[in-house]
Design a protein around this motif. Structure first.
Motif, PDB file in Angstrom:
ATOM      1  N   GLU A 193       0.841  -1.204   0.000  1.00  0.00           N
ATOM      2  CA  GLU A 193       0.000   0.000   0.000  1.00  0.00           C
ATOM      3  C   GLU A 193       0.871   1.248   0.000  1.00  0.00           C
ATOM      4  O   GLU A 193       0.591   2.214  -0.706  1.00  0.00           O
ATOM      5  N   ALA A 194       1.937   1.236   0.790  1.00  0.00           N
ATOM      6  CA  ALA A 194       2.858   2.378   0.815  1.00  0.00           C
ATOM      7  C   ALA A 194       3.524   2.545  -0.551  1.00  0.00           C
ATOM      8  O   ALA A 194       3.701   3.669  -1.033  1.00  0.00           O
ATOM      9  N   GLU A 222       4.284   5.448  -5.676  1.00  0.00           N
ATOM     10  CA  GLU A 222       4.216   5.458  -7.147  1.00  0.00           C
ATOM     11  C   GLU A 222       3.409   6.654  -7.639  1.00  0.00           C
ATOM     12  O   GLU A 222       3.809   7.328  -8.596  1.00  0.00           O
ATOM     13  N   ARG A 223       2.287   6.917  -6.979  1.00  0.00           N
ATOM     14  CA  ARG A 223       1.461   8.073  -7.373  1.00  0.00           C
ATOM     15  C   ARG A 223       2.198   9.386  -7.093  1.00  0.00           C
ATOM     16  O   ARG A 223       2.146  10.321  -7.892  1.00  0.00           O
ATOM     17  N   GLU A 224       2.898   9.452  -5.971  1.00  0.00           N
ATOM     18  CA  GLU A 224       3.660  10.662  -5.638  1.00  0.00           C
ATOM     19  C   GLU A 224       4.806  10.868  -6.633  1.00  0.00           C
ATOM     20  O   GLU A 224       5.049  11.980  -7.077  1.00  0.00           O
ATOM     21  N   GLN A 233       7.912  15.531  -8.946  1.00  0.00           N
ATOM     22  CA  GLN A 233       8.728  16.409  -8.107  1.00  0.00           C
ATOM     23  C   GLN A 233       9.891  15.605  -7.547  1.00  0.00           C
ATOM     24  O   GLN A 233      10.844  15.339  -8.241  1.00  0.00           O
ATOM     25  N   GLN A 234       9.818  15.215  -6.309  1.00  0.00           N
ATOM     26  CA  GLN A 234      10.869  14.385  -5.716  1.00  0.00           C
ATOM     27  C   GLN A 234      10.565  12.919  -5.993  1.00  0.00           C
ATOM     28  O   GLN A 234       9.410  12.527  -6.147  1.00  0.00           O
ATOM     29  N   GLN A 235      11.604  12.106  -6.049  1.00  0.00           N
ATOM     30  CA  GLN A 235      11.449  10.678  -6.278  1.00  0.00           C
ATOM     31  C   GLN A 235      11.794   9.928  -4.989  1.00  0.00           C
ATOM     32  O   GLN A 235      12.847  10.168  -4.392  1.00  0.00           O
ATOM     33  N   TRP A 236      10.913   9.030  -4.592  1.00  0.00           N
ATOM     34  CA  TRP A 236      11.034   8.314  -3.325  1.00  0.00           C
ATOM     35  C   TRP A 236      11.060   6.813  -3.557  1.00  0.00           C
ATOM     36  O   TRP A 236      10.554   6.322  -4.556  1.00  0.00           O
ATOM     37  N   LYS A 237      11.602   6.103  -2.576  1.00  0.00           N
ATOM     38  CA  LYS A 237      11.474   4.643  -2.557  1.00  0.00           C
ATOM     39  C   LYS A 237      11.049   4.228  -1.157  1.00  0.00           C
ATOM     40  O   LYS A 237      11.388   4.870  -0.161  1.00  0.00           O
ATOM     41  N   VAL A 245       5.459   3.697   7.449  1.00  0.00           N
ATOM     42  CA  VAL A 245       6.427   2.969   6.629  1.00  0.00           C
ATOM     43  C   VAL A 245       7.469   3.984   6.154  1.00  0.00           C
ATOM     44  O   VAL A 245       7.122   4.951   5.478  1.00  0.00           O
ATOM     45  N   PRO A 246       8.739   3.796   6.514  1.00  0.00           N
ATOM     46  CA  PRO A 246       9.755   4.782   6.142  1.00  0.00           C
ATOM     47  C   PRO A 246      10.011   4.814   4.632  1.00  0.00           C
ATOM     48  O   PRO A 246       9.854   3.805   3.950  1.00  0.00           O
ATOM     49  N   VAL A 247      10.367   5.994   4.160  1.00  0.00           N
ATOM     50  CA  VAL A 247      10.737   6.188   2.756  1.00  0.00           C
ATOM     51  C   VAL A 247      12.026   6.997   2.711  1.00  0.00           C
ATOM     52  O   VAL A 247      12.393   7.639   3.686  1.00  0.00           O
ATOM     53  N   GLN A 248      12.699   6.928   1.593  1.00  0.00           N
ATOM     54  CA  GLN A 248      13.860   7.784   1.391  1.00  0.00           C
ATOM     55  C   GLN A 248      13.901   8.232  -0.053  1.00  0.00           C
ATOM     56  O   GLN A 248      13.348   7.577  -0.934  1.00  0.00           O
ATOM     57  N   GLN A 249      14.560   9.368  -0.271  1.00  0.00           N
ATOM     58  CA  GLN A 249      14.669   9.869  -1.623  1.00  0.00           C
ATOM     59  C   GLN A 249      15.578   8.971  -2.435  1.00  0.00           C
ATOM     60  O   GLN A 249      16.570   8.453  -1.928  1.00  0.00           O
TER      61      GLN A 249
END
Length: 118
Positions: free
Chosen positions: A41-42, A47-49, A54-58, A111-115
């Motif tokens: 889900e995260a 993916e939508r963000e 703008q910024q890219q996240w994983k 759920v943590p994310v990072q650029q």
């Protein structure tokens, strides 16, 4: 002597169980909501963000200690508000109504994310 052998054997068995555990195998059951599904889900949210350009996240792994009951309604996601005091960005996966149980009626998991690096 026997006690120390049993303790050592028990610790070794625990270590083997933990090394065989993976988020890929932590799926939902009738008793708990799987971390795999929470992470997915995260990922959909990110993916939508990322599509906004703008910024890219994983998405990183949710805390393996999290144990929540199954959700009775579709999960929602949002950026975790900074007001909650988390030091790093994360996505909150929200269950507004858990399957009836004696522990909790709803829950949310950060759920943590990072650029992504370029």
């Amino acid at each position: 002597m026997l006690r120390s052998i049993l303790v050592t054997a028990g610790l070794l068995a625990c270590a083997l169980c933990l090394t065989s555990w993976s988020i890929e195998t932590d799926r939902s059951t009738e008793y708990k909501h799987g971390l795999l599904e929470i992470r997915e889900e995260a990922r959909h949210f990110i993916e939508r963000e990322n599509a906004k350009g703008q910024q890219q996240w994983k998405v990183l792994e949710p805390n393996a200690k999290v144990l929540v009951p199954p959700c009775a309604v579709p999960l929602r996601t949002q950026w975790t508000p900074k007001s909650l005091g988390r030091s790093k960005p994360s996505v909150t996966v929200i269950c507004a109504a858990a399957v009836p149980n004696a522990v909790m009626s709803d829950w949310d998991v950060a759920v943590p994310v990072q650029q992504k690096s370029n």
